[in-house]
Motif scaffolding. Sequence first.
Motif, mmCIF file in Angstrom:
data_model
loop_
_atom_site.group_PDB
_atom_site.id
_atom_site.type_symbol
_atom_site.label_atom_id
_atom_site.label_comp_id
_atom_site.label_asym_id
_atom_site.label_seq_id
_atom_site.Cartn_x
_atom_site.Cartn_y
_atom_site.Cartn_z
ATOM 1 N N GLU A 1 -1.865 5.244 2.972
ATOM 2 C CA GLU A 1 -2.864 4.227 3.253
ATOM 3 C C GLU A 1 -2.175 3.327 4.525
ATOM 4 N N ALA B 1 0.994 -1.160 -0.116
ATOM 5 C CA ALA B 1 -0.158 0.050 -0.019
ATOM 6 C C ALA B 1 0.945 1.228 -0.066
ATOM 7 N N VAL C 1 -1.711 -5.052 -1.327
ATOM 8 C CA VAL C 1 -2.828 -4.361 -1.752
ATOM 9 C C VAL C 1 -3.219 -5.790 -2.487
ATOM 10 N N ILE D 1 -6.973 -4.324 1.242
ATOM 11 C CA ILE D 1 -5.441 -4.396 1.561
ATOM 12 C C ILE D 1 -5.367 -5.236 2.909
ATOM 13 N N THR E 1 -8.291 -3.293 -5.502
ATOM 14 C CA THR E 1 -8.394 -1.580 -5.414
ATOM 15 C C THR E 1 -9.509 -1.623 -3.891
ATOM 16 N N THR F 1 1.867 -4.354 4.478
ATOM 17 C CA THR F 1 0.826 -4.352 3.756
ATOM 18 C C THR F 1 0.827 -4.973 2.396
#
Length: 127
Positions: A8, A4, A78, A84, A81, A76
């Motif tokens: 974020e 991320a 992803v 996470i 979209t 993190t």
Amino acid sequence: MMKADYLEESLLRQLEERLLQPDVRKSAKDIIDLLADEFIEIGSSGRVFDKQQIIESLQNEPIEPLIQRSITEFKTLVLATGVILVIYRIVRHISGEQPVHSLRSSIWKLNNDRWKMIFHQGTLVRE
């Protein structure tokens, strides 16, 4: 898959740390705001909890002022979209006792411009 972005990651770490605060854990309103309606947790005991069960469990959790929890190794990933995966270690310090380590993973989903946790799992680590 990628990590991320900094903002974020920073926000999700703040949200995870918020969930460790005794006053937040005792507040049904705060927990409702942080957990998605479809939230599921697999506890370190192996039991599965839904959102309502977690709220009730935290309401009954004793407040232990001598316990401190800290997050380390925060990462993190992803998944899609607005979705996470967060992975980290918690070290729980209790005065006069050996620290207790656990590995944690959470999945956060962006919902109406707010991050909500949809999944969490904790696994105790033998150090």
